[in-house]
Design a protein around this motif. Structure first.
Motif, PDB file in Angstrom:
ATOM      1  N   ARG A 370      32.293  43.570  40.514  1.00 50.08           N
ATOM      2  CA  ARG A 370      31.254  43.661  39.488  1.00 50.08           C
ATOM      3  C   ARG A 370      30.612  45.041  39.572  1.00 50.08           C
ATOM      4  O   ARG A 370      30.983  45.871  40.415  1.00 50.08           O
ATOM      5  CB  ARG A 370      30.190  42.586  39.722  1.00 50.08           C
ATOM      6  CG  ARG A 370      29.564  42.628  41.119  1.00 50.08           C
ATOM      7  CD  ARG A 370      28.271  41.823  41.185  1.00 50.08           C
ATOM      8  NE  ARG A 370      28.472  40.408  41.042  1.00 50.08           N
ATOM      9  CZ  ARG A 370      28.312  39.496  41.998  1.00 50.08           C
ATOM     10  NH1 ARG A 370      27.995  39.904  43.234  1.00 50.08           N
ATOM     11  NH2 ARG A 370      28.452  38.222  41.758  1.00 50.08           N
ATOM     12  N   ASP A 451      41.400  39.610  35.660  1.00 54.64           N
ATOM     13  CA  ASP A 451      41.348  38.209  36.036  1.00 54.64           C
ATOM     14  C   ASP A 451      42.671  37.773  36.659  1.00 54.64           C
ATOM     15  O   ASP A 451      43.556  38.604  36.929  1.00 54.64           O
ATOM     16  CB  ASP A 451      40.985  37.342  34.831  1.00 54.64           C
ATOM     17  CG  ASP A 451      41.983  37.488  33.675  1.00 54.64           C
ATOM     18  OD1 ASP A 451      43.151  37.892  33.926  1.00 54.64           O
ATOM     19  OD2 ASP A 451      41.604  37.199  32.527  1.00 54.64           O
ATOM     20  N   THR A 457      38.776  42.509  32.383  1.00 56.40           N
ATOM     21  CA  THR A 457      37.581  41.756  32.045  1.00 56.40           C
ATOM     22  C   THR A 457      36.354  42.501  32.525  1.00 56.40           C
ATOM     23  O   THR A 457      36.391  43.195  33.546  1.00 56.40           O
ATOM     24  CB  THR A 457      37.620  40.346  32.665  1.00 56.40           C
ATOM     25  OG1 THR A 457      36.401  39.661  32.338  1.00 56.40           O
ATOM     26  CG2 THR A 457      37.747  40.407  34.183  1.00 56.40           C
ATOM     27  N   SER A 459      33.615  40.682  33.019  1.00 53.37           N
ATOM     28  CA  SER A 459      32.889  39.651  33.754  1.00 53.37           C
ATOM     29  C   SER A 459      33.122  39.832  35.250  1.00 53.37           C
ATOM     30  O   SER A 459      34.069  40.502  35.671  1.00 53.37           O
ATOM     31  CB  SER A 459      33.361  38.263  33.325  1.00 53.37           C
ATOM     32  OG  SER A 459      33.154  38.062  31.947  1.00 53.37           O
ATOM     33  N   ASP A 460      32.260  39.209  36.041  1.00 51.62           N
ATOM     34  CA  ASP A 460      32.446  39.241  37.487  1.00 51.62           C
ATOM     35  C   ASP A 460      33.734  38.515  37.852  1.00 51.62           C
ATOM     36  O   ASP A 460      34.079  37.486  37.259  1.00 51.62           O
ATOM     37  CB  ASP A 460      31.273  38.572  38.194  1.00 51.62           C
ATOM     38  CG  ASP A 460      29.984  39.360  38.048  1.00 51.62           C
ATOM     39  OD1 ASP A 460      30.014  40.444  37.438  1.00 51.62           O
ATOM     40  OD2 ASP A 460      28.944  38.886  38.548  1.00 51.62           O
TER      41      ASP A 460
END
Length: 649
Positions: A370, A451, A457, A459-460
């Motif tokens: 992240r 991912d 991605t 996102s985390d």
């Protein structure tokens, strides 16, 4: 003005001696002043026109001859070039000039001297005894630099490893080919230096800066730490522990709260004990009254629970106990043996069970990929710092290589004028806030985030997988403006052995932004750039060379981070939008430089001279070179023009 007086008697002289023509004499005499005025004006005008044209031709030849000289050596070829230019500017017989001669010579320091002479017959003034004018002009040309700052902004991307003639070559495996473009560039830079050096006044200041660029610029070593951020957020990772807590029983306490029932006789066992007195033997039997035997914990009912480490839980339930009833025995004094008999019973009773449980923590490690903010205050002392980014939070050392991330910018496609908030395009920026400060590029901190299906991605991402670092290259550290002590110093600086190598992608705006910052008389280097020691004006020039069109990648780590994730340039992270916006930023940087009265020279080597490159250059200062010879010629011509080839007479 030179002239020749004739000794023969003039027409007016004969008239004056003829006494039979008084009327004519009087009339003629009245015309003398008028003829002198008109004739003098006509012939004087012819003289000055001829002299001016002759001087211009002499100057043109001197300039042409000096421009053709690579150094201070003057040859017959250079002389002929001067004569040819003279003849083109003053063809033989112009204005009726006779007996014309012209010649060019040179001094040991390379100054070209010229001279031209001729005789111009008069048209009217001959009536007054002036038949011709002698004309003589001289001229001189030299290259003589005063104060000049020159910043080379040089493309050192992977394609520079290829030969200019090899159009199919990509980067030649990041190994310099025979006759590579980067080696041609080295030779041309030295030619440039030689040309300027031979023309430099002893009182002048000549400084060179060099900014190698690819998909990064290495300028950190030139920046004060106060201009650098004390913390920054990177596309990185940090530890994420999966913690599972369990409790293990450590002690049990049973307290009977009800009467016994389900009594069960277990027999009359015998027990022998040694080394005790008789009373001690009996006491050992009695102490085992209501001892716990077993219970069905599955049938317990929880009453209460408190604490965490340890945790105490109270249950109620049926517990089986045993009871020993003394039933006689024998004691042997000789050896302290106690032979005892007892009645053994077991029975059930409702009880409180108090369980003391120890806390057991199970930790399973994974990374969380992240955006992570890091404190950088310790970095600038040693160019490295430790962060717990390793397996199970192990500290890893992260080293700064000198490349940077830019000051804050704005996501826009419109760059004329440069919008407010675009600190990255302010070539005179002196940082005073976090948005204005530069950040160190930290490749070992930055990771590509995808991912489980390898899809990018934002996102985390939680995983034990060691995700790859983002691709980046950090070129040789840029050189601030300073004189080179010698040609060999420059030759060493641009050598492959000293790190002047080709690798990476092409971001023109990166190089131009920092080339402009290095040479601007204002901004962070104003103290060094605004004036020269001798107090004279400074001529400023950027020489921008590239071998290709812009080539960007939205997953490369550059001065704006990794674009697909950071979105500092684009609003969608796309490669196409990124390419267009970097091209616009390049033009904005070029304009910013030109607006500071900095001459921008552009050389396209082994590639087409695109409109984007032409528009970057100061008008008339964009060049195209297809091979080493034409590249050398372009650099020499630029050097000669920068060197201010001029007339000295």
């Amino acid at each position: 003005m030179g002239q020749t007086r004739s000794n023969r008697q003039s027409f007016f002289g004969r008239i004056a001696k003829d006494k039979t023509a008084n009327t004519i004499a009087i009339s003629a005499a009245s015309l003398v002043p008028l003829m002198a005025m008109v004739g003098g004006g006509v012939d004087a005008s012819r003289y000055y026109m001829t002299e001016t044209r002759l001087q211009a031709a002499c100057d043109a030849g001197a300039l042409a001859a000096r421009r053709a000289m690579d150094d201070d050596d003057f040859t017959t070829e250079h002389k002929q070039i001067g004569l040819n230019f003279f003849d083109q500017n003053y063809p033989a017989g112009t204005f009726g000039l006779e007996q014309m001669s012209r010649d060019y010579t040179a001094t040991n320091d390379g100054t070209v001297n010229g001279a031209a002479t001729g005789t111009l017959p008069t048209s009217i003034m001959g009536a007054f005894g002036y038949d011709e004018f002698d004309l003589e002009v001289d001229c001189s040309a030299e290259i003589n630099i005063s104060n000049t700052d020159i910043v080379f902004v040089l493309d050192v991307t992977g394609s520079m490893n290829c030969s200019a003639s090899d159009t199919a070559c990509g980067n030649n495996g990041n190994v310099e080919a025979v006759d590579s473009k980067i080696d041609n560039l080295r030779a041309s830079v030295l030619t440039f230096y030689d040309t300027v050096d031979s023309a430099t006044s002893s009182s002048a200041q000549i400084r060179y800066g060099i900014v190698p660029y690819a998909n990064q610029v290495n300028v950190g070593g030139s920046l004060d730490t106060s201009w650098m951020a004390s913390s920054h957020t990177y596309q990185s990772r940090e530890a994420d522990w999966i913690i599972t807590v369990t409790y293990q029983p450590e002690t049990y306490t049973y307290t009977r709260t009800g009467d016994g029932y389900n009594w069960d006789y277990q027999g009359r066992p015998e027990e022998n004990e040694y080394g005790l007195t008789y009373n001690q033997c009996v006491a050992s039997i009695n102490s085992r009254y209501d001892d716990y035997v077993t219970s069905n914990s599955g049938g317990w009912t929880q009453v209460s629970q408190s604490g965490s480490d340890p945790r105490t839980t109270v249950y109620t339930g049926v517990v089986t106990y045993e009871q020993l009833v003394f039933d006689g025995g024998t004691y042997y004094n000789s050896n302290g043996r106690c032979r005892l008999f007892y009645e053994h019973y077991e029975y059930d009773a409702v009880s409180d069970i108090t369980v003391t449980e120890g806390r057991v923590e199970n930790r399973e490690f994974q990374w969380a990929y992240r955006e992570v903010e890091f404190d950088l205050t310790s970095l600038y002392n040693t160019n490295s710092f430790s962060a717990p980014t390793g397996w199970e939070e192990a500290n890893e050392t992260h080293t700064w290589n000198g490349c940077i991330e830019e000051a804050a910018t704005v996501q826009t496609a419109t760059w004329d004028p440069i919008p407010s908030g675009a600190n990255d395009l302010d070539i005179d920026l002196v940082p005073s806030s976090d948005d204005e400060r530069w950040k160190p590029m930290m490749p070992s901190l930055v990771h590509i985030r995808d991912d489980d299906s390898n899809n990018w991605t934002r996102s985390d991402v939680f995983t034990t997988e060691d995700k790859p670092h983002a691709y980046t290259l950090c070129p040789k550290a840029a050189r601030r403006l300073a004189p080179f002590d010698s040609r060999s110093d420059l030759e060493s600086w641009i050598s492959e052995a000293n790190g002047f190598e080709a690798e990476g992608a092409t971001y023109h705006d990166f190089g131009m932004i920092w080339g402009a910052r290095f040479i601007s008389p204002d901004g962070i280097f104003a103290a060094d750039n605004s004036t020269a020691p001798n107090g004279d004006a400074i001529s400023r020039h950027i020489v921008f060379m590239t071998d290709g069109t812009q080539s960007t990648g939205n997953n490369l780590y550059g001065i704006y981070g990794i674009e697909w994730w950071d979105r500092r340039v684009t609003d969608d992270g796309s490669a196409s939008q990124m390419s267009d916006r970097h091209a616009s930023r390049f033009q904005a940087a070029c304009r910013a430089a030109r607006n500071k009265n900095i001459s921008v020279w552009v050389v396209a080597f082994g590639t087409s001279l695109s409109q984007n490159l032409i528009d970057c250059a100061t008008p008339g200062r964009a060049y195209s070179a297809t091979d080493s010879t034409s590249l050398d010629s372009a650099f020499r011509e630029i050097a000669e023009k920068i060197a201010a080839l001029r007339l000295t007479a």
